[in-house]
Design a protein around this motif. Structure first.
Motif, PDB file in Angstrom:
ATOM      1  N   GLU A   2       0.703  -1.143   0.008  1.00 42.43           N
ATOM      2  CA  GLU A   2      -0.004   0.147  -0.022  1.00 42.43           C
ATOM      3  C   GLU A   2       0.967   1.270   0.030  1.00 42.43           C
ATOM      4  OE1 GLU A   2      -3.035  -0.014   3.277  1.00 42.43           O
ATOM      5  OE2 GLU A   2      -3.384  -2.126   2.719  1.00 42.43           O
ATOM      6  N   THR A   3       0.259   2.413  -0.601  1.00 44.36           N
ATOM      7  CA  THR A   3       1.131   3.647  -0.441  1.00 44.36           C
ATOM      8  C   THR A   3       1.559   4.131   0.767  1.00 44.36           C
ATOM      9  OG1 THR A   3      -0.427   4.300  -2.689  1.00 44.36           O
ATOM     10  CG2 THR A   3       0.884   5.950  -1.323  1.00 44.36           C
ATOM     11  N   ASN A   4       0.693   3.935   1.836  1.00 39.32           N
ATOM     12  CA  ASN A   4       1.206   4.263   3.188  1.00 39.32           C
ATOM     13  C   ASN A   4       2.341   3.368   3.766  1.00 39.32           C
ATOM     14  OD1 ASN A   4       0.831   5.626   5.335  1.00 39.32           O
ATOM     15  ND2 ASN A   4      -0.666   4.332   6.450  1.00 39.32           N
ATOM     16  N   GLU A   5       2.165   2.162   3.372  1.00 42.01           N
ATOM     17  CA  GLU A   5       3.427   1.220   3.957  1.00 42.01           C
ATOM     18  C   GLU A   5       4.742   1.664   3.180  1.00 42.01           C
ATOM     19  OE1 GLU A   5       2.513  -2.842   3.664  1.00 42.01           O
ATOM     20  OE2 GLU A   5       0.569  -2.733   4.745  1.00 42.01           O
ATOM     21  N   ILE A   6       4.657   2.007   1.728  1.00 47.45           N
ATOM     22  CA  ILE A   6       5.724   2.495   0.853  1.00 47.45           C
ATOM     23  C   ILE A   6       6.220   3.815   1.378  1.00 47.45           C
ATOM     24  CG2 ILE A   6       6.194   3.186  -1.298  1.00 47.45           C
ATOM     25  CD1 ILE A   6       4.415   1.255  -2.629  1.00 47.45           C
ATOM     26  N   LYS A   7       5.563   4.668   2.139  1.00 48.94           N
ATOM     27  CA  LYS A   7       5.813   5.795   2.765  1.00 48.94           C
ATOM     28  C   LYS A   7       6.570   5.619   3.884  1.00 48.94           C
ATOM     29  CE  LYS A   7       2.592   9.053   0.627  1.00 48.94           C
ATOM     30  NZ  LYS A   7       1.304   9.797   0.859  1.00 48.94           N
ATOM     31  N   LEU A   9       8.066   2.757   4.877  1.00 54.57           N
ATOM     32  CA  LEU A   9       9.443   2.087   4.359  1.00 54.57           C
ATOM     33  C   LEU A   9      10.374   3.384   4.086  1.00 54.57           C
ATOM     34  CD1 LEU A   9      10.973  -0.309   4.337  1.00 54.57           C
ATOM     35  CD2 LEU A   9      10.001  -0.673   1.953  1.00 54.57           C
ATOM     36  N   GLU A  10       9.925   4.078   3.030  1.00 53.07           N
ATOM     37  CA  GLU A  10      11.060   5.449   2.673  1.00 53.07           C
ATOM     38  C   GLU A  10      11.318   6.088   3.779  1.00 53.07           C
ATOM     39  OE1 GLU A  10      13.460   7.170   0.414  1.00 53.07           O
ATOM     40  OE2 GLU A  10      12.405   5.469  -0.226  1.00 53.07           O
ATOM     41  N   ASN A  11      10.405   6.482   4.580  1.00 57.18           N
ATOM     42  CA  ASN A  11      10.995   7.270   5.770  1.00 57.18           C
ATOM     43  C   ASN A  11      11.930   6.281   6.795  1.00 57.18           C
ATOM     44  OD1 ASN A  11       9.334   9.528   5.383  1.00 57.18           O
ATOM     45  ND2 ASN A  11       7.593   8.686   6.614  1.00 57.18           N
ATOM     46  N   LEU A  12      11.646   5.132   6.969  1.00 61.02           N
ATOM     47  CA  LEU A  12      12.826   4.084   7.548  1.00 61.02           C
ATOM     48  C   LEU A  12      13.935   4.521   6.980  1.00 61.02           C
ATOM     49  CD1 LEU A  12      10.796   1.065   8.983  1.00 61.02           C
ATOM     50  CD2 LEU A  12      12.011   2.821  10.261  1.00 61.02           C
ATOM     51  N   ARG A  13      14.064   4.099   5.652  1.00 57.45           N
ATOM     52  CA  ARG A  13      15.266   4.248   4.772  1.00 57.45           C
ATOM     53  C   ARG A  13      15.943   5.656   5.004  1.00 57.45           C
ATOM     54  NH1 ARG A  13      12.563   1.365   0.321  1.00 57.45           N
ATOM     55  NH2 ARG A  13      13.556  -0.793   0.466  1.00 57.45           N
ATOM     56  N   GLN A  14      15.145   6.677   5.072  1.00 56.45           N
ATOM     57  CA  GLN A  14      15.721   8.166   5.284  1.00 56.45           C
ATOM     58  C   GLN A  14      16.490   8.139   6.741  1.00 56.45           C
ATOM     59  OE1 GLN A  14      12.809  10.793   4.547  1.00 56.45           O
ATOM     60  NE2 GLN A  14      12.888  10.355   2.070  1.00 56.45           N
ATOM     61  N   LEU A  15      15.591   7.753   7.581  1.00 55.44           N
ATOM     62  CA  LEU A  15      16.091   7.674   8.981  1.00 55.44           C
ATOM     63  C   LEU A  15      17.325   6.837   9.217  1.00 55.44           C
ATOM     64  CD1 LEU A  15      12.835   7.421  11.107  1.00 55.44           C
ATOM     65  CD2 LEU A  15      14.217   9.469  10.876  1.00 55.44           C
ATOM     66  N   THR A  16      17.347   5.557   8.691  1.00 58.46           N
ATOM     67  CA  THR A  16      18.552   4.721   8.576  1.00 58.46           C
ATOM     68  C   THR A  16      19.758   5.408   7.992  1.00 58.46           C
ATOM     69  OG1 THR A  16      17.118   2.651   8.583  1.00 58.46           O
ATOM     70  CG2 THR A  16      19.246   2.635   7.769  1.00 58.46           C
ATOM     71  N   ALA A  17      19.427   6.243   6.900  1.00 54.33           N
ATOM     72  CA  ALA A  17      20.745   6.843   6.191  1.00 54.33           C
ATOM     73  C   ALA A  17      21.144   8.002   7.226  1.00 54.33           C
ATOM     74  CB  ALA A  17      20.227   7.439   4.910  1.00 54.33           C
ATOM     75  N   LYS A  18      20.332   8.620   7.782  1.00 51.93           N
ATOM     76  CA  LYS A  18      20.570   9.705   8.605  1.00 51.93           C
ATOM     77  C   LYS A  18      21.161   9.542   9.858  1.00 51.93           C
ATOM     78  CE  LYS A  18      18.503  13.875  10.670  1.00 51.93           C
ATOM     79  NZ  LYS A  18      17.346  14.766  10.648  1.00 51.93           N
ATOM     80  N   TYR A  19      20.634   8.413  10.589  1.00 53.15           N
ATOM     81  CA  TYR A  19      21.222   8.014  12.119  1.00 53.15           C
ATOM     82  C   TYR A  19      22.182   6.764  12.147  1.00 53.15           C
ATOM     83  CZ  TYR A  19      17.947  11.674  13.479  1.00 53.15           C
ATOM     84  OH  TYR A  19      17.422  12.819  13.645  1.00 53.15           O
ATOM     85  N   CYS A  20      22.157   6.032  11.022  1.00 57.18           N
ATOM     86  CA  CYS A  20      22.861   4.608  11.184  1.00 57.18           C
ATOM     87  C   CYS A  20      24.236   4.690  10.640  1.00 57.18           C
ATOM     88  CB  CYS A  20      21.977   3.452  10.714  1.00 57.18           C
ATOM     89  SG  CYS A  20      20.550   3.033  11.846  1.00 57.18           S
ATOM     90  N   ASN A  21      25.083   5.676  10.962  1.00 57.42           N
ATOM     91  CA  ASN A  21      26.239   5.949  10.555  1.00 57.42           C
ATOM     92  C   ASN A  21      27.436   5.541  11.387  1.00 57.42           C
ATOM     93  OD1 ASN A  21      25.770   8.131  11.785  1.00 57.42           O
ATOM     94  ND2 ASN A  21      25.609   9.298   9.725  1.00 57.42           N
ATOM     95  N   THR A  22      27.183   5.015  12.584  1.00 59.08           N
ATOM     96  CA  THR A  22      28.274   5.022  13.552  1.00 59.08           C
ATOM     97  C   THR A  22      28.951   3.878  13.209  1.00 59.08           C
ATOM     98  OG1 THR A  22      26.894   5.581  15.473  1.00 59.08           O
ATOM     99  CG2 THR A  22      28.803   4.148  15.951  1.00 59.08           C
ATOM    100  N   LEU A  23      28.511   2.742  12.486  1.00 59.82           N
ATOM    101  CA  LEU A  23      29.310   1.566  11.946  1.00 59.82           C
ATOM    102  C   LEU A  23      29.241   1.609  10.540  1.00 59.82           C
ATOM    103  CD1 LEU A  23      27.596  -1.713  13.855  1.00 59.82           C
ATOM    104  CD2 LEU A  23      29.619  -0.182  14.175  1.00 59.82           C
TER     105      LEU A  23
END
Length: 106
Positions: A2-7, A9-23
């Motif tokens: 669904e469009t809501n789930e895709i949004k 997932l994209e938000n999770l990807r953006q958060l991961t790119a922004k905050y998961c950079n210690t390793l």
């Protein structure tokens, strides 16, 4: 999906790119990662390592020094402190972050 789930997932990807950079993934593709500690220069690194070693020495020798003085005070209970740090360390949360990061980086 669904469009809501895709949004979401994209938000999770953006958060991961922004905050998961210690390793940082290793360049040799072995599946290992590197964690960096930022220092100004080698002198600061040397001073930091030296201070950590001094702290360990003082903590471990404090009880020996206590017996030679007449002032009563409680020794630093290093094992207790380390046990508390281990209990406070959020390994479950780190595992969750790892799993999310691996799902989104694929």
């Amino acid at each position: 999906m669904e469009t809501n789930e895709i949004k979401k997932l994209e938000n999770l990807r953006q958060l991961t790119a922004k905050y998961c950079n210690t390793l940082i993934p290793s360049a040799d593709k072995t599946g290992t990662h590197t964690a960096q500690i930022k220092m100004q220069n080698y002198y600061e690194l040397g001073c930091t390592i030296t201070e950590i070693i001094k702290l360990c020495i003082v903590a471990l020798e404090q009880e020996a020094h206590q017996t030679s003085t007449t002032i009563k005070y409680s020794p630093i209970n290093v094992p207790l402190i380390l046990e508390m740090v281990l209990e406070m360390f959020p390994l479950d949360e780190f595992e969750l972050i790892t799993e999310i990061n691996e799902l989104l980086v694929e």
